[in-house]
Design a protein around this motif. Structure first.
Motif, PDB file in Angstrom:
ATOM      1  N   VAL A 132       0.844  -1.191   0.000  1.00 35.67           N
ATOM      2  CA  VAL A 132       0.000   0.000   0.000  1.00 35.67           C
ATOM      3  C   VAL A 132       0.881   1.244   0.000  1.00 35.67           C
ATOM      4  CG1 VAL A 132      -1.734   1.310   1.277  1.00 35.67           C
ATOM      5  CG2 VAL A 132      -1.899  -1.183   1.147  1.00 35.67           C
ATOM      6  N   ALA A 133       0.596   2.165  -0.911  1.00 35.59           N
ATOM      7  CA  ALA A 133       1.345   3.418  -1.014  1.00 35.59           C
ATOM      8  C   ALA A 133       0.599   4.583  -0.358  1.00 35.59           C
ATOM      9  CB  ALA A 133       1.633   3.750  -2.473  1.00 35.59           C
ATOM     10  N   ILE A 134      -0.723   4.630  -0.541  1.00 31.93           N
ATOM     11  CA  ILE A 134      -1.535   5.707   0.018  1.00 31.93           C
ATOM     12  C   ILE A 134      -2.994   5.269  -0.024  1.00 31.93           C
ATOM     13  CG2 ILE A 134      -1.906   6.892  -2.172  1.00 31.93           C
ATOM     14  CD1 ILE A 134      -1.274   8.551   1.291  1.00 31.93           C
ATOM     15  N   ASN A 135      -3.801   5.878   0.820  1.00 30.77           N
ATOM     16  CA  ASN A 135      -5.240   5.601   0.868  1.00 30.77           C
ATOM     17  C   ASN A 135      -5.994   6.923   0.774  1.00 30.77           C
ATOM     18  OD1 ASN A 135      -4.982   2.602   1.856  1.00 30.77           O
ATOM     19  ND2 ASN A 135      -3.738   3.811   3.259  1.00 30.77           N
ATOM     20  N   ILE A 136      -7.259   6.835   0.405  1.00 31.81           N
ATOM     21  CA  ILE A 136      -8.065   8.047   0.231  1.00 31.81           C
ATOM     22  C   ILE A 136      -9.470   7.794   0.775  1.00 31.81           C
ATOM     23  CG2 ILE A 136      -8.884   9.788  -1.399  1.00 31.81           C
ATOM     24  CD1 ILE A 136      -6.891   8.439  -3.446  1.00 31.81           C
ATOM     25  N   SER A 137      -9.952   8.679   1.626  1.00 32.61           N
ATOM     26  CA  SER A 137     -11.369   8.649   1.987  1.00 32.61           C
ATOM     27  C   SER A 137     -12.149   9.389   0.911  1.00 32.61           C
ATOM     28  CB  SER A 137     -11.588   9.306   3.361  1.00 32.61           C
ATOM     29  OG  SER A 137     -11.159  10.655   3.352  1.00 32.61           O
ATOM     30  N   LEU A 138     -13.361   8.909   0.622  1.00 30.32           N
ATOM     31  CA  LEU A 138     -14.169   9.475  -0.458  1.00 30.32           C
ATOM     32  C   LEU A 138     -15.634   9.488  -0.062  1.00 30.32           C
ATOM     33  CD1 LEU A 138     -14.498  10.377  -3.488  1.00 30.32           C
ATOM     34  CD2 LEU A 138     -14.758   7.937  -4.024  1.00 30.32           C
ATOM     35  N   GLY A 139     -16.287  10.604  -0.305  1.00 29.28           N
ATOM     36  CA  GLY A 139     -17.714  10.691  -0.021  1.00 29.28           C
ATOM     37  C   GLY A 139     -18.228  12.097  -0.275  1.00 29.28           C
ATOM     38  N   TYR A 140     -19.490  12.324   0.108  1.00 29.35           N
ATOM     39  CA  TYR A 140     -20.069  13.659  -0.013  1.00 29.35           C
ATOM     40  C   TYR A 140     -19.623  14.515   1.165  1.00 29.35           C
ATOM     41  CZ  TYR A 140     -23.173  12.328  -3.834  1.00 29.35           C
ATOM     42  OH  TYR A 140     -23.666  11.926  -5.049  1.00 29.35           O
ATOM     43  N   PRO A 141     -19.051  15.687   0.912  1.00 30.15           N
ATOM     44  CA  PRO A 141     -18.537  16.510   2.016  1.00 30.15           C
ATOM     45  C   PRO A 141     -19.642  17.062   2.902  1.00 30.15           C
ATOM     46  CG  PRO A 141     -18.405  17.706  -0.063  1.00 30.15           C
ATOM     47  CD  PRO A 141     -18.812  16.297  -0.406  1.00 30.15           C
ATOM     48  N   ALA A 142     -19.365  17.074   4.208  1.00 34.19           N
ATOM     49  CA  ALA A 142     -20.274  17.684   5.177  1.00 34.19           C
ATOM     50  C   ALA A 142     -19.604  18.885   5.834  1.00 34.19           C
ATOM     51  CB  ALA A 142     -20.687  16.662   6.238  1.00 34.19           C
ATOM     52  N   GLU A 143     -18.584  19.407   5.186  1.00 34.05           N
ATOM     53  CA  GLU A 143     -17.906  20.603   5.650  1.00 34.05           C
ATOM     54  C   GLU A 143     -17.299  21.311   4.440  1.00 34.05           C
ATOM     55  OE1 GLU A 143     -14.561  19.775   8.132  1.00 34.05           O
ATOM     56  OE2 GLU A 143     -13.559  18.511   6.657  1.00 34.05           O
ATOM     57  N   ALA A 144     -16.968  22.576   4.632  1.00 35.04           N
ATOM     58  CA  ALA A 144     -16.327  23.363   3.567  1.00 35.04           C
ATOM     59  C   ALA A 144     -15.148  24.104   4.190  1.00 35.04           C
ATOM     60  CB  ALA A 144     -17.325  24.342   2.944  1.00 35.04           C
ATOM     61  N   PRO A 145     -14.018  23.409   4.382  1.00 34.64           N
ATOM     62  CA  PRO A 145     -12.887  24.022   5.072  1.00 34.64           C
ATOM     63  C   PRO A 145     -12.266  25.181   4.297  1.00 34.64           C
ATOM     64  CG  PRO A 145     -12.512  21.659   4.660  1.00 34.64           C
ATOM     65  CD  PRO A 145     -13.757  22.046   3.954  1.00 34.64           C
TER      66      PRO A 145
END
Length: 219
Positions: A192-205
């Motif tokens: 494994v080199a890297i992982n990513i969470s993915l989904g609909y955002p519930a924040e706008a940083p």
């Protein structure tokens, strides 16, 4: 459910779309030129650490993965394997493996909150993307970074949020967790080199400060 059966379920089951606990963050439709839209996408993308429960659709995954595999790589070797994990049981098990590893340790960033109830190393995102690299190629680290960026930007372009997850890498590569990589059908010779969470955002940083002085033009 046995681990192998979970894997088969993950591969062949239809993707279920759940209801939102809260509506997604309002997305702005860009109306400028193609060039302006590309630059805007790069400059407005943020790492998201809060997600709604709405699942990412098969069509959205197809769009993101098409963008991903068009990433350039040295000699076009494409030294990566990508897995898109949406099965809740697998996600729960991966999170538990992190919690087992984390016990008694200190972390920086969001991982420092692992003792809190309901903690998720992938921020409770409904989808986790795992990018593995060919260990026989040192430059596959760079190629993995390029495919990562394609995933981040294409996801943002269609209104989804992402966050790269480095803390999870050593956990998945730990020999004690080899069964997880086998479950995900990661080939021998890859890690494994890297992982990513993915989904609909519930924040706008808001964008953190950028350090322009780190760029020098040599004339």
């Amino acid at each position: 459910m046995p681990m192998k059966k979970i894997f088969m379920f993950c591969l062949f089951a239809a993707i279920a779309v759940s209801c939102n606990d809260s509506p997604p963050v309002q997305q702005t439709t860009y109306t400028g030129s193609q060039k302006e839209a590309i630059l805007n996408n790069i400059l407005t993308r943020r790492s998201i650490r809060k997600y709604t429960t709405q699942q990412v659709s098969k069509a959205q995954i197809d769009t993101i993965m098409k963008s991903a595999i068009y990433a350039p790589s040295a000699l076009n070797k494409q030294p990566w394997e990508v897995r898109v994990v949406q099965n809740p049981e697998i996600l729960k098990e991966i999170n538990q493996r992190f919690l087992n590893f984390a016990e008694g340790k200190e972390f920086q960033g969001s991982a420092a909150h692992y003792k809190e109830p309901g903690f998720s190393i992938f921020h409770n995102a409904p989808t986790l993307i795992v990018i593995a690299r060919d260990k026989s190629s040192d430059i596959s680290y760079l190629d993995s970074g390029i495919i990562l960026q394609n995933i981040l930007l294409s996801s943002h372009a269609i209104g989804l949020g992402t966050c790269p997850l480095g803390t999870l890498v050593p956990i998945l590569n730990n020999p004690d967790n080899k069964d997880i990589l086998e479950l995900l059908n990661i080939p021998d010779g890859y890690e494994v080199a890297i992982n990513i969470s993915l989904g609909y955002p519930a924040e706008a940083p808001v964008a953190p400060k950028r350090f322009a002085q780190k760029v020098k033009i040599i004339e």
